[in-house]
Design a protein around this motif. Structure first.
Motif, PDB file in Angstrom:
ATOM      1  N   THR A 269     -22.039  66.479  29.136  1.00 16.71           N
ATOM      2  CA  THR A 269     -21.827  66.104  28.334  1.00 16.71           C
ATOM      3  C   THR A 269     -22.197  64.175  27.988  1.00 16.71           C
ATOM      4  O   THR A 269     -21.841  64.051  29.015  1.00 16.71           O
TER       5      THR A 269
ATOM      6  N   GLU B  68     -13.553  72.865  27.451  1.00 16.35           N
ATOM      7  CA  GLU B  68     -14.177  73.724  27.685  1.00 16.35           C
ATOM      8  C   GLU B  68     -14.344  74.723  26.774  1.00 16.35           C
ATOM      9  O   GLU B  68     -13.813  75.248  26.324  1.00 16.35           O
TER      10      GLU B  68
ATOM     11  N   GLY C  30     -14.648  66.681  20.279  1.00 17.08           N
ATOM     12  CA  GLY C  30     -15.963  66.879  20.679  1.00 17.08           C
ATOM     13  C   GLY C  30     -16.901  68.433  20.073  1.00 17.08           C
ATOM     14  O   GLY C  30     -15.950  69.126  19.214  1.00 17.08           O
ATOM     15  N   HIS C  31     -17.621  68.298  20.028  1.00 14.49           N
ATOM     16  CA  HIS C  31     -18.485  69.314  19.433  1.00 14.49           C
ATOM     17  C   HIS C  31     -19.528  70.463  20.164  1.00 14.49           C
ATOM     18  O   HIS C  31     -19.874  69.130  21.421  1.00 14.49           O
ATOM     19  N   SER C  32     -19.796  71.273  19.967  1.00 16.91           N
ATOM     20  CA  SER C  32     -20.892  72.072  20.773  1.00 16.91           C
ATOM     21  C   SER C  32     -22.312  71.404  20.969  1.00 16.91           C
ATOM     22  O   SER C  32     -22.648  71.720  22.655  1.00 16.91           O
TER      23      SER C  32
ATOM     24  N   ASP D 246     -22.103  68.475  22.051  1.00 20.54           N
ATOM     25  CA  ASP D 246     -22.296  67.881  23.248  1.00 20.54           C
ATOM     26  C   ASP D 246     -22.781  68.274  24.474  1.00 20.54           C
ATOM     27  O   ASP D 246     -22.960  67.257  25.576  1.00 20.54           O
ATOM     28  N   VAL D 247     -22.965  69.377  24.821  1.00 24.18           N
ATOM     29  CA  VAL D 247     -23.553  69.968  25.943  1.00 24.18           C
ATOM     30  C   VAL D 247     -24.706  70.295  25.861  1.00 24.18           C
ATOM     31  O   VAL D 247     -25.240  71.517  25.547  1.00 24.18           O
TER      32      VAL D 247
ATOM     33  N   TRP E  12     -15.668  69.094  26.477  1.00 19.89           N
ATOM     34  CA  TRP E  12     -16.378  68.311  25.563  1.00 19.89           C
ATOM     35  C   TRP E  12     -15.336  66.661  25.473  1.00 19.89           C
ATOM     36  O   TRP E  12     -16.203  66.160  24.623  1.00 19.89           O
TER      37      TRP E  12
END
Length: 230
Positions: free
Chosen positions: A30, A72, A165-167, A169-170, A203
């Motif tokens: 990320t 995570e 955090g947002h998915s 970002d991965v 995240w």
């Protein structure tokens, strides 16, 4: 050479603990983590079965040199990945995924100097990406994946939110991270087996907990994972 050192280290640890590899991790996926460590590519590591803990696990802070917790998402394989010369993509890897879990990774940076880490980054690979275990939380069924991909996750310390955090970002999408690790492992002669899982990267920036803290990471519909630091 760094991954060869990692394989040798994990092999020694598995023999000493009379255990086996249960899952894998991807680190530095990320933007927040890449800025944190000063490196712009992902790496992989292994998680031994005796270091996979149930939701609500307790750990002793004094047993580590410099404890880190990361927030995570883990994705689990439904079946063995077939041997293929075709490059895995987010779309093709989805067919192999059974479910997901919010998870907390336990790590130890041994008081790393982050300003200097980029110059010595291969040591992080060799040290199995600093992994000291994973806590797996509530199971998220594949039927809920469309909602999962839209999710903002929230981290809590003693019940108070400390960040989100947002998915996406991965690596843009968690399935992009899964495709990356499937291709990466294939290039090293490894293939994932049914039931194995991968943590896809933090995240939020790494958190350095203190004794007496309770940490949680919550996704949608109450799916969460918790860890207590003693």
């Amino acid at each position: 050479q760094a991954y060869a050192a990692q394989d040798a280290l994990v092999g020694l640890q598995a023999a000493q603990h009379h255990t086996h590899i249960s899952g894998y991790k991807i680190a530095i996926t990320t933007p927040v983590m890449r800025e944190f460590v000063g490196f712009d590519d992902a790496i992989s590591g292994c998680v031994l079965a005796d270091l996979v803990f149930q939701n609500g696990h307790r750990i002793q802070a004094h047993e580590r040199q410099h404890l880190i917790i990361e927030f995570e998402l883990a994705l689990q394989f439904a079946h063995d990945l077939p041997s293929t010369t075709t490059v895995w993509t987010a779309d093709s890897i989805l067919e192999c995924i059974a479910c997901a879990y919010p998870c907390l990774e336990i790590a130890d940076d041994r008081y790393a100097v982050y300003a200097d880490l980029k110059k010595h980054f291969f040591s992080l690979v060799a040290e199995n990406a600093w992994n000291h275990g994973v806590v797996l939380g509530d199971r998220i069924d594949k039927s809920q994946f469309d909602l999962l991909w839209q999710t903002t996750g929230t981290a809590y310390v003693n019940g108070q939110p400390i960040g989100h955090g947002h998915s996406r970002d991965v690596m843009g999408h968690p399935l992009q991270a899964m495709a990356w690790v499937a291709n990466h492992m294939a290039s090293r002669g490894h293939a994932f087996k049914a039931g194995q899982w991968v943590t896809t990267g933090s995240w939020l920036a790494s958190y350095f907990p203190e004794a007496g803290q309770a940490l949680c990471f919550e996704l949608f519909d109450g799916a969460r994972v918790c860890l207590h630091i003693d």
